[in-house]
Design a protein around this motif. Structure first.
Motif, PDB file in Angstrom:
ATOM      1  N   PHE A  90       0.883  -1.277   0.054  1.00  0.00           N
ATOM      2  CA  PHE A  90      -0.009   0.105   0.054  1.00  0.00           C
ATOM      3  C   PHE A  90       0.774   1.203   0.065  1.00  0.00           C
ATOM      4  N   TRP A  91       1.891   1.260   0.842  1.00  0.00           N
ATOM      5  CA  TRP A  91       2.570   2.548   1.139  1.00  0.00           C
ATOM      6  C   TRP A  91       3.438   2.796  -0.030  1.00  0.00           C
ATOM      7  N   ASP A  92       3.965   1.797  -0.798  1.00  0.00           N
ATOM      8  CA  ASP A  92       4.610   1.831  -1.973  1.00  0.00           C
ATOM      9  C   ASP A  92       4.057   2.636  -3.159  1.00  0.00           C
ATOM     10  N   GLY A  93       2.745   2.135  -3.351  1.00  0.00           N
ATOM     11  CA  GLY A  93       1.747   2.601  -4.365  1.00  0.00           C
ATOM     12  C   GLY A  93       1.400   3.995  -3.968  1.00  0.00           C
ATOM     13  N   PHE A  94       1.176   4.567  -2.570  1.00  0.00           N
ATOM     14  CA  PHE A  94       0.558   5.743  -2.279  1.00  0.00           C
ATOM     15  C   PHE A  94       1.608   6.544  -2.319  1.00  0.00           C
ATOM     16  N   PHE A  95       2.971   6.374  -1.791  1.00  0.00           N
ATOM     17  CA  PHE A  95       3.889   7.453  -1.744  1.00  0.00           C
ATOM     18  C   PHE A  95       4.930   7.035  -2.957  1.00  0.00           C
ATOM     19  N   ASN A  96       4.258   7.220  -4.128  1.00  0.00           N
ATOM     20  CA  ASN A  96       5.037   6.940  -5.508  1.00  0.00           C
ATOM     21  C   ASN A  96       5.642   8.112  -5.976  1.00  0.00           C
ATOM     22  N   PRO A  97       6.651   7.903  -6.830  1.00  0.00           N
ATOM     23  CA  PRO A  97       7.536   8.973  -7.545  1.00  0.00           C
ATOM     24  C   PRO A  97       6.894  10.351  -7.729  1.00  0.00           C
ATOM     25  N   THR A  98       5.440  10.402  -8.211  1.00  0.00           N
ATOM     26  CA  THR A  98       5.196  11.537  -8.488  1.00  0.00           C
ATOM     27  C   THR A  98       3.847  12.100  -7.461  1.00  0.00           C
ATOM     28  N   ASN A  99       3.895  11.566  -6.324  1.00  0.00           N
ATOM     29  CA  ASN A  99       2.959  11.895  -5.275  1.00  0.00           C
ATOM     30  C   ASN A  99       3.300  13.352  -4.885  1.00  0.00           C
ATOM     31  N   LEU A 100       4.690  13.517  -4.456  1.00  0.00           N
ATOM     32  CA  LEU A 100       5.047  14.833  -3.676  1.00  0.00           C
ATOM     33  C   LEU A 100       4.932  15.900  -4.741  1.00  0.00           C
ATOM     34  N   PRO A 101       5.614  15.897  -5.907  1.00  0.00           N
ATOM     35  CA  PRO A 101       5.389  16.935  -6.844  1.00  0.00           C
ATOM     36  C   PRO A 101       3.813  17.152  -7.177  1.00  0.00           C
ATOM     37  N   GLY A 102       3.278  16.036  -7.361  1.00  0.00           N
ATOM     38  CA  GLY A 102       1.763  16.249  -7.763  1.00  0.00           C
ATOM     39  C   GLY A 102       1.106  17.264  -6.726  1.00  0.00           C
ATOM     40  N   VAL A 103       1.291  16.819  -5.238  1.00  0.00           N
ATOM     41  CA  VAL A 103       0.729  17.564  -4.197  1.00  0.00           C
ATOM     42  C   VAL A 103       0.956  18.984  -4.009  1.00  0.00           C
ATOM     43  N   VAL A 104       2.186  19.236  -4.546  1.00  0.00           N
ATOM     44  CA  VAL A 104       2.654  20.636  -4.477  1.00  0.00           C
ATOM     45  C   VAL A 104       2.126  21.458  -5.637  1.00  0.00           C
ATOM     46  N   PHE A 105       2.008  20.640  -6.653  1.00  0.00           N
ATOM     47  CA  PHE A 105       1.473  21.388  -8.197  1.00  0.00           C
ATOM     48  C   PHE A 105      -0.019  21.488  -7.852  1.00  0.00           C
ATOM     49  N   ARG A 106      -0.982  20.510  -7.528  1.00  0.00           N
ATOM     50  CA  ARG A 106      -2.090  20.764  -7.172  1.00  0.00           C
ATOM     51  C   ARG A 106      -2.480  21.802  -6.117  1.00  0.00           C
ATOM     52  N   THR A 107      -1.711  21.776  -5.227  1.00  0.00           N
ATOM     53  CA  THR A 107      -1.914  22.880  -3.913  1.00  0.00           C
ATOM     54  C   THR A 107      -1.977  24.094  -4.561  1.00  0.00           C
ATOM     55  N   ALA A 108      -0.907  24.393  -5.550  1.00  0.00           N
ATOM     56  CA  ALA A 108      -0.959  25.733  -6.221  1.00  0.00           C
ATOM     57  C   ALA A 108      -1.911  25.970  -7.017  1.00  0.00           C
ATOM     58  N   VAL A 109      -2.435  25.032  -7.794  1.00  0.00           N
ATOM     59  CA  VAL A 109      -3.754  25.102  -8.677  1.00  0.00           C
ATOM     60  C   VAL A 109      -4.816  25.664  -7.975  1.00  0.00           C
ATOM     61  N   CYS A 110      -4.992  24.833  -6.556  1.00  0.00           N
ATOM     62  CA  CYS A 110      -5.947  25.188  -5.828  1.00  0.00           C
ATOM     63  C   CYS A 110      -6.044  26.592  -5.427  1.00  0.00           C
ATOM     64  N   ILE A 111      -5.118  27.112  -5.186  1.00  0.00           N
ATOM     65  CA  ILE A 111      -4.886  28.730  -4.600  1.00  0.00           C
ATOM     66  C   ILE A 111      -4.983  29.427  -5.789  1.00  0.00           C
ATOM     67  N   MET A 112      -4.786  29.020  -6.907  1.00  0.00           N
ATOM     68  CA  MET A 112      -4.918  29.862  -8.282  1.00  0.00           C
ATOM     69  C   MET A 112      -6.335  30.059  -8.570  1.00  0.00           C
ATOM     70  N   PHE A 113      -7.097  28.789  -8.470  1.00  0.00           N
ATOM     71  CA  PHE A 113      -8.553  28.782  -8.661  1.00  0.00           C
ATOM     72  C   PHE A 113      -9.339  29.451  -7.581  1.00  0.00           C
ATOM     73  N   ALA A 114      -8.760  29.689  -6.185  1.00  0.00           N
ATOM     74  CA  ALA A 114      -9.492  30.356  -5.208  1.00  0.00           C
ATOM     75  C   ALA A 114      -9.709  31.862  -5.657  1.00  0.00           C
ATOM     76  N   GLY A 115      -8.486  32.549  -6.355  1.00  0.00           N
ATOM     77  CA  GLY A 115      -8.465  33.769  -6.730  1.00  0.00           C
ATOM     78  C   GLY A 115      -9.508  33.844  -8.023  1.00  0.00           C
ATOM     79  N   LEU A 116      -9.562  32.994  -8.830  1.00  0.00           N
ATOM     80  CA  LEU A 116     -10.007  32.962 -10.189  1.00  0.00           C
ATOM     81  C   LEU A 116     -11.527  32.961 -10.019  1.00  0.00           C
ATOM     82  N   PHE A 117     -12.151  32.200  -8.715  1.00  0.00           N
ATOM     83  CA  PHE A 117     -13.694  32.180  -8.536  1.00  0.00           C
ATOM     84  C   PHE A 117     -13.909  33.206  -7.567  1.00  0.00           C
ATOM     85  N   GLY A 118     -12.813  33.806  -6.923  1.00  0.00           N
ATOM     86  CA  GLY A 118     -13.123  34.966  -5.991  1.00  0.00           C
ATOM     87  C   GLY A 118     -13.805  36.058  -6.886  1.00  0.00           C
ATOM     88  N   PHE A 119     -13.161  36.054  -8.206  1.00  0.00           N
ATOM     89  CA  PHE A 119     -13.451  37.092  -9.036  1.00  0.00           C
ATOM     90  C   PHE A 119     -15.051  37.210  -9.432  1.00  0.00           C
TER      91      PHE A 119
END
Length: 882
Positions: A168-197
């Protein structure tokens, strides 16, 4: 294959997933980023005691709740519904592998619902402290939900060590997990401002409104650096092979990348409208456009992510048609339908072939393709292909362009699928006129062995000069045969004569006007860079003229003679005869006359796969329909615009990009040579590797209109592959000679020739060819079943057409004739059409001076054999002459 198939032929399940998923993901990212936005904005209003900002938060919550909880919740359920129908096995794997993670995610989701409802309905009654706590709980639960789902989604692209451990842990903490989390978090923040408009622009014009718009704009710009850095991190965490396959070979990925890049630029440019002083109306229009661009942005990203794991649904574990990688070998051997649980057909027979093909299409193709549908229409994709062309496409599927999964199943199942796809098309033009050679005897020039002082030997340097004959669309072999000749003064010590000598040539009647039958001259400027006079070759020579003298080689040469196999009387004969005369320049006396064949073929059977019919009277050449189909395929695979240019009257030579020694083209650096491209590509697709494959492109077929292999080797059963190797061997040799080209490695990686690639010697096309003496060691009889494949000449000097005998005076080809037409030749267009000179000088069709007929040149019998040892023995294949 273990579940029923959802048969959506017009709008396939993949398209439905894309529509629902992109909308849901767009809103889901807002649900995370918007939660952080609400918490921090509410915190700001409390710290600054800003009542207007607090009221804005209050208004924004209702919009946020309706969009994320109602629309987001419904589309979320829709995703589960649609993936369970379209890819049930993969869905089952995700559920069973990450059951604990899904349980946690549902806990977080429940916390989100409860906290958001409390935050909305108790906003006015809760204290500031408690209200902010509830807002924080929602933001934290939403982000943790993202964290869990990101681990599962990235697992599908990069399962990593899970493929070996199933942990389970090998599958979950896979090579793109961490960059994916950072990228999607940044996307979430960006969309917060977009919908705020959206909620901000609906407010009345005021200073607060302007400040609020600039505040929302900050939310788009703040995560930009993280987006860029984590985006590259994410990209390079993907396996190298997946990057190569899906970001270079897959043209569809390029479309998604372009959408992603363009929308990224537009988002940040349009955001400037909300920072600068602009009208309320313009801002309202801009925010509507901005939301649509944001939807395109996330759609581009999600498409890129989906494309990146092709040909798998779970990378390295399960192919997109829901076939386990570990089952591939067994299913190829035993049959796919045999193990397809819900298929009523278990074995392909002649009676059920069409139905079996439909079952295979449903099971292996329908997840990505439609039938006359909105996306990846299989009818459109196979337009311009015959049944053999479709079969070849299926055979080569997933090899060079491995973003598509390989076909899995037996040869019979592959044929059944090809049969079904071919049945979806209207009846195609794919016929050629039945052709039977008409024998035309050639009058043999006279020779008096007692009185004649000279022997004139003349020949074509190629056993068959091939011509593309599709000049309106493209060309890779233009009209231009090459002839050579030597004049020998007979005597006890014969001499090669060149001083004060001219050798004239002239084609037989009916072949003088090739421009009547070919469009080469009309398009010569586009193809060759210069306008050529009709019936004139690229060297300036025509169908009659004078040989040039080559001092370096001590032979006469005439190059670029534009002879074609088409006659003015409507007959087709690929073996026109030329008359040669040796003339003493000072006296004008004709010293000797002979004749020789100039073999020329326009038989390229591209129509066998690419549909159409032969261009010239249904007999030979490449038709407009076939040529256009070929260019469409090239343009689609390589991103070129060859068809568009040809329609504008600007066809090109293929060798403009691909280096080719035979047409003296250097091509473009880092492009494969023409030979490597053609053989390497087709070796991956054509399902045959023996002479049948050779005959599709080369004029060798015993039932074709040229029948090029007409010498003693062919007569005794020695085919193409004994010297040149099977198609995959031949392709491997020329591909190995390509240095610094990525495509050569791509074309090589799925070839599995009988001779291991590690043992195949690289070969430069047209420069290194099979060496005659590798079989005829010491000019003697070859050993049984010996092969010349993989035993190349060192350079052009060692080629049969350039080599000279032991005394280094007479070219081998002068006495033995052209490649593939070595004396005695057996030409179905005329018994002695290829044997004119041996019949003229010695009365037999055997090589000149063979069986000790030395008197042809020496006037008397000789005791030794200075030319080569083999001359001393009798011709050993006399039975073939009977």
């Amino acid at each position: 294959m273990n579940y029923p198939v959802w048969q959506l032929y017009y709008l396939n399940s993949g398209t439905l997933i894309a529509v629902i998923a992109v909308l849901h993901v767009f809103v889901a990212h807002f649900a995370v980023g918007g939660g952080i936005f609400l918490w921090l904005t509410d915190l700001k209003s409390v710290r600054e005691k800003n009542y207007e900002l607090r009221q804005y938060v209050r208004k924004h919550i209702w919009f946020f709740l309706l969009l994320t909880m109602v629309f987001g919740g419904v589309t979320g359920v829709g995703i589960w519904f649609i993936i369970a129908l379209s890819s049930p096995w993969a869905t089952s794997v995700l559920i069973h592998t990450f059951v604990f993670a899904w349980a946690i995610e549902w806990v977080f989701f429940l916390v989100e619902i409860v906290s958001l409802l409390i935050y909305h309905y108790k906003f006015e009654t809760l204290s500031d402290k408690n209200r902010l706590r509830i807002a924080f709980i929602y933001a934290a639960a939403a982000w943790l939900s993202l964290f869990i789902i990101n681990g599962i989604i990235t697992f599908m692209l990069t399962p990593g060590e899970w493929l070996r451990s199933y942990n389970f842990w090998d599958g979950f903490f896979n090579p793109t997990n961490l960059p994916g989390v950072v990228f999607r978090t940044a996307v979430c923040i960006m969309f917060a401002g977009l919908f705020g408009f959206i909620t901000a622009v609906s407010m009345p014009q005021s200073d607060f409104r302007d400040k609020l718009l600039r505040y929302c704009a900050k939310w788009l710009y703040m995560p930009l650096a993280f987006l860029i850095i984590s985006g590259f991190w994410y990209f390079y965490a993907i396996p190298e092979n997946a990057r190569l396959t899906n970001f270079w070979l897959n043209r569809q990925t390029a479309n998604a990348v372009n959408v992603f890049i363009v929308s990224s630029v537009l988002i940040y440019l349009l955001t400037l409208i909300f920072i600068m002083k602009t009208s309320r109306k313009l801002q309202q229009i801009a925010v509507f456009i901005l939301v649509l661009i944001g939807l395109a942005w996330i759609g581009g990203f999600e498409y890129i992510r989906e494309y990146a794991r092709k040909p798998y649904v779970i990378y390295g574990y399960m192919y997109s048609p829901s076939v386990l990688v570990t089952d591939e070998e067994r299913l190829n051997k035993e049959g796919f339908l045999k193990y397809a649980k819900w298929s009523p057909i278990k074995e392909v027979t002649e009676k059920n072939k069409l139905l079996a093909g439909k079952e295979l299409f449903n099971l292996q193709c329908l997840s990505c393709h439609t039938i006359r549908g909105v996306k990846n229409d299989i009818v459109e994709k196979t337009k311009g292909l015959t049944k053999l062309g479709i079969l070849s496409q299926i055979y080569g599927q997933g090899k060079v362009r491995d973003y598509m999964p390989k076909f899995i199943g037996t040869e019979k199942e592959m044929e059944a699928l090809a049969e079904f796809i071919a049945s979806l098309h209207d009846k195609r033009e794919n016929k050629k006129t039945d052709f039977k050679p008409i024998q035309e005897e050639v009058s043999i020039p006279s020779f008096n062995s007692q009185k004649d002082e000279y022997v004139l030997l003349a020949w074509s340097t190629l056993g068959e000069k091939c011509i593309t004959d599709s000049d309106k669309w493209f060309s890779f072999l233009y009209p231009g045969s090459s002839f050579q000749a030597v004049l020998i003064k007979r005597g006890l010590k014969p001499e090669i004569v060149s001083e004060n000598i001219e050798i004239h040539y002239e084609v037989q009647k009916g072949y003088e006007n090739p421009s009547r039958h070919s469009e080469f001259w009309k398009y010569s400027e586009s193809l060759k860079g210069k306008k050529l006079a009709e019936n004139t070759g690229v060297t300036g020579k025509g169908l009659s003229g004078v040989f040039d003298y080559d001092k370096e080689r001590n032979i006469f040469s005439a190059e670029g003679i534009p002879v074609l196999p088409y006659r003015d009387d409507g007959k087709f004969n690929p073996y026109p005869v030329f008359k040669a005369k040796a003339i003493h320049k000072s006296t004008g006396r004709i010293l000797q006359t002979t004749k020789f064949v100039a073999p020329v073929s326009t038989e390229l059977r591209c129509f066998e796969c690419h549909s159409g019919a032969p261009r010239w009277n249904g007999i030979s050449g490449i038709s407009d329909n076939t040529a256009k189909n070929i260019l469409r395929v090239h343009d689609r695979n390589n991103g070129t615009k060859l068809l568009e240019n040809a329609l504008k009257g600007k066809p090109v030579m293929c060798q403009k990009c691909h280096e080719d020694f035979i047409v003296k083209s250097k091509g473009i650096k880092r492009h494969n040579s023409f030979s490597a491209s053609m053989h390497g590509w087709h070796a991956n697709y054509i399902p045959w590797k023996d002479e049948r494959a050779c005959n599709l492109c080369h004029p060798n077929d015993a039932k074709g209109n040229t029948r090029c292999n007409r010498d003693i080797h062919a007569k005794i059963g020695i085919g193409c592959t004994r010297c040149h190797g099977r198609l995959d061997e031949h392709a491997s040799a020329v591909l190995l000679s390509q240095e610094g080209t990525t495509t050569a490695q791509l074309l090589l990686r799925n070839l599995k020739p009988e001779t291991p690639i590690s043992e195949i010697k690289p070969r430069a096309p047209w420069i290194q060819e099979p060496d005659c003496l590798s079989c005829h060691v010491g000019f003697q009889k070859p050993a049984n079943n010996v092969r010349a494949f993989n035993k190349w000449t060192t350079d052009t000097a060692g080629l049969y057409r350039n080599r000279k005998e032991n005394t280094e005076k007479i070219p081998c080809i002068a006495c033995h004739s052209s490649p593939h037409a070595i004396y005695p030749a057996f030409n179905e267009f005329g018994k002695n059409r290829d044997n004119i000179q041996p019949m003229q000088y010695q009365g037999t069709p055997l090589p000149i001076s063979s069986e000790m007929k030395c008197e042809v040149c020496h006037k008397v019998k000789m005791q030794g054999s200075p030319h080569h040892a083999n001359m001393l023995r009798a011709f050993r294949n006399k039975k073939a002459l009977q």
